[in-house]
Design an enzyme around this catalytic site. Structure first.
Site, PDB file in Angstrom:
ATOM      1  N   GLU A  90      45.308  44.423  36.964  1.00 44.81           N
ATOM      2  CA  GLU A  90      46.346  44.198  35.948  1.00 44.81           C
ATOM      3  C   GLU A  90      47.217  43.088  36.500  1.00 44.81           C
ATOM      4  O   GLU A  90      48.025  43.307  37.397  1.00 44.81           O
ATOM      5  CB  GLU A  90      47.129  45.496  35.706  1.00 44.81           C
ATOM      6  CG  GLU A  90      47.916  45.497  34.412  1.00 44.81           C
ATOM      7  CD  GLU A  90      49.272  44.852  34.572  1.00 44.81           C
ATOM      8  OE1 GLU A  90      49.408  43.661  34.200  1.00 44.81           O
ATOM      9  OE2 GLU A  90      50.191  45.513  35.069  1.00 44.81           O
TER      10      GLU A  90
ATOM     11  N   CYS B  89      55.150  41.419  33.675  1.00 45.13           N
ATOM     12  CA  CYS B  89      53.984  40.584  33.379  1.00 45.13           C
ATOM     13  C   CYS B  89      53.802  40.328  31.890  1.00 45.13           C
ATOM     14  O   CYS B  89      53.108  39.381  31.503  1.00 45.13           O
ATOM     15  CB  CYS B  89      52.721  41.196  33.976  1.00 45.13           C
ATOM     16  SG  CYS B  89      52.450  42.909  33.513  1.00 45.13           S
TER      17      CYS B  89
END
Length: 472
Positions: free
Chosen positions: A247, A281
């Protein structure tokens, strides 16, 4: 000042190598933490191997019971966990408190999924040779899961990795960020109190090279990594782990068409761009707005940005706190200055106040500038007008990242077009890419990663399909 040991096999291990944990706002050292070396890593991996055998033998109800108890303990210790996240991570109080709430939910979801790991019957009589045989696919745990977690979600990211790993019958080694190790160590203590076997509780703060040595150990069955794209892809290239979940980063984009609710879009974009000082993110980094409404949306964004309260993250009234360290703050402001030198305009922010980067909005940028093509991981937003919706989709896709994207429009046809053609892991219609609930499948494409998080989906990543054929 307290010195916090590593946790190996449920036991505290002190050594002479330590590192400081700094408060991002005050820059004061708040604790010292022992740094694991090769000897501690070897012991942790060997212990985790034993833990994997123990967890695989436990019935699903028992694993679920321990996870439910762990969720209860996270809730009971919510105030302390919130304070730790604020002090070592610089997250503002309401965001830190919400992370703890989400973490308990993530563990509870994992507990529920532990008893839902279904086997699958495979028909065998489609061939004469298979007649009379019974077959099934069983999902079995992989073994040792190495969870490498980031500073920006020091509790919930641990839960997204350890929760599904344990639910599936694996053991887990947690390597927390060196900037925020105290949260991970506290989580390890709660695991022990919840009744997990000592062999399954391993929390290993360490240097990056030591973490890489763990990731490349053949005894690691699954590597689950959240962090920067260069590090994640480097580890994937080197690890022999049978499963890898990455991720990674992004430069999330939002499209705002001329038929959108501009007040809603502006409100959500500001929240998405500046939560945790942009250190997420899926922070909104790029906004593409239809030219006819560009001035109106820009004006509202600037107004809302200027109204944000900067200050001590301990203060409940604070909206924007510090970035994780001065190095990252200087890197971000350097990018802003370079962008301005190349012809962009600062509409608000673009400076440092005390030790906080003032939330920044930039106009007149181009796709090749770092503030657009890289992940800035800072409270920086760019605004770019477009003419046709197809052009906007192309600009969103003009990126090597593809985590999540948002589209604001009332036109169903445009929403469907965006959903089909935007290259990312998720498209959110009339919302920001920063939206996430912990049960949903979460992950990206292109350089934003591989695999999916969310307890149900992570369990699938952390188990193996085994075919069993019975001849009566």
């Amino acid at each position: 000042m307290d010195t916090h040991p590593v946790i190996i096999g449920g036991k505290h291990h002190y050594n002479s190598t330590t590192f400081p944990v700094l408060n991002p706002y005050t820059r004061e050292t708040i604790a010292m933490v022992c740094a694991a070396g090769p000897r501690e890593v070897e012991k942790a991996v060997r212990t985790a191997e034993q833990g994997a055998i123990i967890m695989a033998a436990l019935p699903a109800w028992k694993r679920s019971e321990m996870l439910f108890r762990l969720a209860e303990l996270v809730e009971e210790e919510a105030d302390e966990l919130t304070d730790i996240i604020i002090r070592e991570g610089g997250k503002v109080r309401r965001s830190a408190a919400m992370e703890v709430v989400r973490a308990a939910k993530t563990i509870r979801l994992s507990a529920e999924e532990a008893v839902r790991i279904h086997d699958q019957v495979v028909p065998m009589d489609g061939s004469p040779q298979g007649e009379g045989r019974i077959a099934m696919i069983m999902r079995v745990p992989l073994g040792v899961v190495l969870a490498i977690t980031p500073f920006n979600l020091p509790l919930n990211q641990v839960c997204h990795k350890a929760g599904p790993a344990l639910a599936a019958g694996n053991s887990c080694i947690i390597k927390p960020s060196s900037a925020t190790p105290l949260t991970g160590l506290k989580f390890g203590e709660l695991m022990l109190r919840a009744g997990f076997p000592g062999e399954t509780v391993n929390v290993i703060p360490c240097r990056p090279d030591i973490a890489e040595s763990m990731a490349t150990d053949r005894r690691i069955a699954c590597l689950s990594f959240t962090g920067s794209s260069p590090v994640g892809w480097h580890l994937r290239a080197k690890t022999p782990a049978r499963r890898v979940i990455l991720e990674l980063g992004g430069n999330a984009a939002v499209i705002v068409h001329d038929d959108a609710d501009l007040t809603l879009a502006a409100s959500r974009i500001i929240e998405g761009a500046y939560s945790h000082a942009g250190q997420v993110c899926i922070s909104v980094q790029r906004v593409f707005v239809q030219r006819a409404v560009s001035d109106r949306l820009t004006g509202e964004l600037v107004s809302r940005c200027n109204a944000l309260t900067l200050g001590d993250p301990e203060d409940p009234a604070t909206d924007i706190g510090p970035m994780i360290n001065p190095k990252e703050t200087e890197k971000a402001i350097r990018r802003v200055k370079e962008t301005v030198k190349s012809g962009a305009e600062v509409l608000c922010g673009g400076r440092i106040s005390g030790n906080i980067l003032v939330p920044t909005i930039l106009a007149g940028t181009d796709p090749g500038m770092e503030v657009n093509c890289e992940e800035v991981f800072a409270p920086i937003l760019t605004i770019t007008p477009y003419d046709s919706f197809e052009e906007a989709v192309q600009m969103v896709n003009d990126s090597r990242f593809g985590l999540q994207a948002g589209v604001f429009t009332k036109d169903l046809a445009l929403a469907i077009h965006a959903s089909r053609f935007i290259q990312c892991g998720a498209v959110l219609v009339n919302d920001i890419p920063t939206f996430r609930i912990d049960s949903m499948p979460y992950g990206g494409v292109k350089e934003s990663g591989i695999g999916r998080e969310g307890p149900y989906f992570a369990i699938r990543e952390m188990t193996e399909e085994k075919l069993v054929i019975i001849r009566p």
